[in-house]
Enzyme design. Structure first.
Site, PDB file in Angstrom:
ATOM      1  N   GLY B  71      -1.749  -2.874  -1.772  1.00  0.00           N
ATOM      2  CA  GLY B  71      -2.134  -2.299  -0.571  1.00  0.00           C
ATOM      3  C   GLY B  71      -1.829  -0.490  -0.108  1.00  0.00           C
ATOM      4  N   THR B  72      -0.986  -0.252  -0.735  1.00  0.00           N
ATOM      5  CA  THR B  72      -0.813   1.179  -0.648  1.00  0.00           C
ATOM      6  C   THR B  72      -1.576   1.928  -1.566  1.00  0.00           C
ATOM      7  OG1 THR B  72       1.635   1.006  -0.284  1.00  0.00           O
ATOM      8  CG2 THR B  72       0.912   3.111  -0.920  1.00  0.00           C
ATOM      9  N   ASN B 150       1.577  -4.948  12.012  1.00  0.00           N
ATOM     10  CA  ASN B 150       2.482  -5.681  11.147  1.00  0.00           C
ATOM     11  C   ASN B 150       3.514  -6.000  12.075  1.00  0.00           C
ATOM     12  OD1 ASN B 150       2.691  -2.781  10.713  1.00  0.00           O
ATOM     13  ND2 ASN B 150       4.394  -3.204   9.549  1.00  0.00           N
ATOM     14  N   GLN B 178      -2.640  -7.245   7.011  1.00  0.00           N
ATOM     15  CA  GLN B 178      -2.121  -8.271   7.861  1.00  0.00           C
ATOM     16  C   GLN B 178      -3.144  -8.962   8.473  1.00  0.00           C
ATOM     17  OE1 GLN B 178       0.891  -8.988   7.969  1.00  0.00           O
ATOM     18  NE2 GLN B 178       1.854  -6.993   7.217  1.00  0.00           N
ATOM     19  N   SER B 198      -3.973  -6.797   0.510  1.00  0.00           N
ATOM     20  CA  SER B 198      -2.679  -6.893  -0.350  1.00  0.00           C
ATOM     21  C   SER B 198      -2.414  -8.101  -0.881  1.00  0.00           C
ATOM     22  CB  SER B 198      -1.559  -6.281   0.492  1.00  0.00           C
ATOM     23  OG  SER B 198      -0.392  -6.813  -0.207  1.00  0.00           O
ATOM     24  N   GLY B 199      -2.250  -8.522  -2.014  1.00  0.00           N
ATOM     25  CA  GLY B 199      -2.125  -9.851  -2.605  1.00  0.00           C
ATOM     26  C   GLY B 199      -1.217 -10.618  -2.005  1.00  0.00           C
ATOM     27  N   HIS B 200       0.227 -10.055  -1.870  1.00  0.00           N
ATOM     28  CA  HIS B 200       1.310 -10.704  -2.000  1.00  0.00           C
ATOM     29  C   HIS B 200       1.513 -11.049  -0.447  1.00  0.00           C
ATOM     30  CE1 HIS B 200       4.023  -7.617   0.057  1.00  0.00           C
ATOM     31  NE2 HIS B 200       3.251  -6.811  -0.443  1.00  0.00           N
ATOM     32  N   CYS B 324      18.513   0.353  11.206  1.00  0.00           N
ATOM     33  CA  CYS B 324      19.872   1.182  11.330  1.00  0.00           C
ATOM     34  C   CYS B 324      20.253   1.510   9.771  1.00  0.00           C
ATOM     35  CB  CYS B 324      20.929   0.032  11.690  1.00  0.00           C
ATOM     36  SG  CYS B 324      22.441   1.070  11.774  1.00  0.00           S
TER      37      CYS B 324
END
Lengths: 275, 391
Positions: B71-72, B150, B178, B198-200, B324
């Site tokens: 996706g990126t 997301n 998403q 995105s595939g995953h 955090c």
């Protein structure tokens, strides 16, 4: 996923000494909801002036809870004078180490202990020592200096990991960098003092970088670049050949020429095109 | 210990059917699709078939589908293509709640001379459309607006935005990572210029993505190399993953109804069960404008990582919007953009379901989370029994 030691996991899943001591001899509270972690520590002494009971309440992540739990265990049986000597590194060591990004959790513990001891002695809260650098988390230059020296911190990120400074609005990053630089400049006497470049030195370094690196790279694509003028930190250049008509020339200028010159000469340079 | 996986907005399991279609191309059929011999050529035909399946899921033409590595990469390709095709324009638009794939790229461009408009959201995560429309200008090269968020799961009105942007000379891209596979996405009807997948996130493996580029959109490649993807993305194809993605898209199309019904019912059962059984639990995101699989709930006065690690002890996987990760301890930029108060932002947990989740799993979480929250609250200096709900 954090790589926590088994001891951290144990103190997180089965925290010791949760709660508040009744009729405490000392209480210390640090942090806030806005900060993302907070700790309230209370302790009580026995007839021999040794800490008989120590309890905590913590709002925070797993390592904050584990650090608090570990600290109460370390306190029990100690005199106040002995307890006072506990450092945040001692707490981290007791737990078999903490990830670097989580070191501030042990600092939280030490700060609460310090406050609880002040409270026990009936002293006023510690007068703020030094000047506040990080306004978001109220961290002073003295505290940053101490962290940098004690833990050999080299970057702003490291400082944030240890004492939180710089983790909020980030406005103080420049000041933190100055403190870090100041400490290492002093420590490293032999290092040549960074002198301000003269204009002549600056221009010849710009010319050299253009000749040695930038021109050959642009020439490969059938282009070229010519230095027109330097005014303060502004570098005026003219693009020649294919560069002059290339649609991506602005990107080349900003993403390549400017960045390379900033690296090689001085970070303040701004490159502008003269048509 | 059985894993209860409720983190499907982070990544998904590879569907067994997807893996089955992939394996022959990792073992026996290792040919290069570009080769002259028929051994390689047969692989090329499977890539064509996969491209058709991806196109069918979003109602595109197969020629409009470019396979990428993630996706990126799709996002970076789209934004770079838009600004390189419009070099005279120096203004770009996006939202304050994008994934880092867009957010950090825009911040990089801002440092390199681009003027950026960050469109805000309200406290329910709904996009301020008036703000968006009033900041369009002739200098605007691209608007990149995610299809669904997301973290909150809030779905943005991409159809309406595309309508407003039409014929303005502004490239319209959407990061639909998403949305695709969870809600119907029809690029022809919507009429946007570019879109990332995105595939995953849809039960294909990691390492494969898609950029949809509408026919006629000015384009320049990000990865320059061989002739693959019709010169729009160099590099030998990730054959097995592309074939797997084709299968995953086929399955996703078949599962859209199930996600809208069975998965939605499971999500609501989980959400209502937790909010009813845990005091001071607040929903993040506009209830009826969300993806059917996502629920983001804040548990006040405690911290997210501690909740996640306690759940981890029981094999329950979810995410927290409280990072955090450093001294900053800042809640995610999405929750901050929504103005979620600090009391709640640090203790936010995102559950994201898939068709693999069961009612039994949901009931297990509803039963086991309240004692965890209670335990952590008893440790918290801020928790007082019966604390009133903060606005």
């Amino acid at each position: 996923m954090w790589e926590y030691t088994d001891k951290v996991k144990d103190h997180f899943i089965n925290p010791r000494n949760v709660g508040e001591v009744e009729n405490p001899d000392g209480v210390g509270e640090v942090g806030s909801m806005a900060c993302g972690d907070a700790l309230k520590l209370s302790f009580k002494l026995d007839e021999n002036n040794r800490i008989k009971e120590a309890k905590f309440q913590t709002f925070g992540c797993a390592s904050a809870i584990a650090s608090s739990s570990a600290m109460t265990e370390m306190l029990i049986g100690k005199t106040v004078e002995e307890a006072e000597k506990i450092t945040n590194d001692d707490i981290a060591d007791y737990l078999g180490g903490l990830p670097k990004e989580k070191m501030h959790c042990s600092v939280l513990g030490r700060d609460a202990l310090e406050k609880a001891i002040y409270c026990y002695r009936g002293e006023d809260e510690k007068v703020i020592d030094g000047n506040i650098v990080c306004e978001c988390f109220g961290v002073t230059d003295k505290e940053i200096e101490r962290a940098v020296t004690e833990h050999h911190l080299r970057s702003i990120e490291d400082v944030t990991n240890y004492v939180k400074a710089g983790g909020g609005c980030e406005n103080c990053h420049e000041d933190i960098q100055k403190i870090i630089d100041g400490i290492y400049d002093k420590a490293d006497d032999k290092a040549p003092e960074k002198k301000k470049m003269t204009n002549i030195q600056k221009i010849s370094l710009i010319e050299e970088t253009l000749e040695r690196e930038i021109k050959p790279a642009l020439q490969k694509d059938g282009g070229n670049i010519e230095l027109i003028d330097v005014d303060g930190d502004r570098v005026y250049v003219k693009l020649i050949g294919t560069c002059a008509t290339c649609k991506a020339s602005q990107l080349t200028l900003k993403n390549y020429v400017e960045i390379r010159l900033q690296e090689m000469v001085t970070p303040d340079l701004i490159v502008e095109e003269v048509k | 210990m059985d894993i209860i996986y409720m983190d499907n907005n982070a990544t998904t399991r590879v569907a067994p059917e997807v893996l089955d279609t992939m394996l022959p191309y990792l073992k026996d059929f290792y040919g290069n699709a570009s080769s002259m011999h028929s051994f390689g050529g047969s692989v090329g035909r499977e890539i064509i078939a996969a491209r058709e399946k991806v196109a069918a899921l979003i109602n595109a033409d197969p020629g409009e589908i470019i396979f990428t590595s993630c996706g990126t990469e799709s996002d970076s390709t789209a934004i770079n293509a838009a600004i390189r095709s419009n070099p005279e324009k120096r203004h770009i638009i996006t939202t304050r709640v994008e994934h880092p794939a867009i957010k950090n790229l825009y911040e990089f461009l801002a440092k390199n001379g681009y003027r950026v408009t960050w469109v805000p959201v309200d406290k329910e995560g709904v996009l301020d459309l008036d703000y968006l429309y009033s900041h369009l200008s002739e200098d605007t090269a691209i608007a990149s607006i995610m299809w669904a968020n997301n973290e909150s799961g809030v779905v943005f009105p991409i159809d309406e935005i595309a309508e407003k942007l039409r014929n303005k000379g502004i490239v319209f891209h959407s990061d639909a990572v998403q949305a695709v596979g969870k809600i119907p996405v029809d690029v022809k009807q919507t009429g946007l210029d570019m879109m990332s997948i995105s595939g995953h996130k849809i039960h294909a493996p990691k390492g494969v993505g898609v950029l949809y580029v509408k026919k006629g959109t000015k384009f320049s490649p990000f990865m320059i190399g061989g002739h693959q993807e019709r010169n729009r993305r160099g590099g030998t194809e990730n054959v097995a993953s592309i074939i797997g993605l084709g299968k995953a898209c086929e399955l996703a199309g078949n599962h859209l109804d199930e996600i809208d019904t069975r998965v939605r019912i499971l999500r609501d059962r989980l959400e209502n069960g937790l909010i009813e059984n845990i005091p001071n639990a607040l929903l993040n995101g506009k209830k009826d404008e969300r993806l059917p699989n996502t629920s983001n709930i804040s548990f006040e006065f405690i911290e997210g990582e501690a909740i996640l690690l306690m759940m981890d002890q029981l094999g329950i996987c979810a995410s927290s919007g409280s990072a955090c990760t450093s001294g900053s301890l800042e809640p995610s930029h999405v929750l901050r953009a929504m103005g979620v108060p600090f009391t709640a932002a640090h203790g936010s947990i995102r559950f994201s379901l898939s068709t693999y989740n069961t009612e039994k799993e949901v009931d297990y979480v509803v039963e086991n989370l309240p004692p965890i929250i209670d335990r952590l609250r008893k440790m918290s200096p801020f928790w007082k029994e019966g604390a009133c709900k903060l606005q």
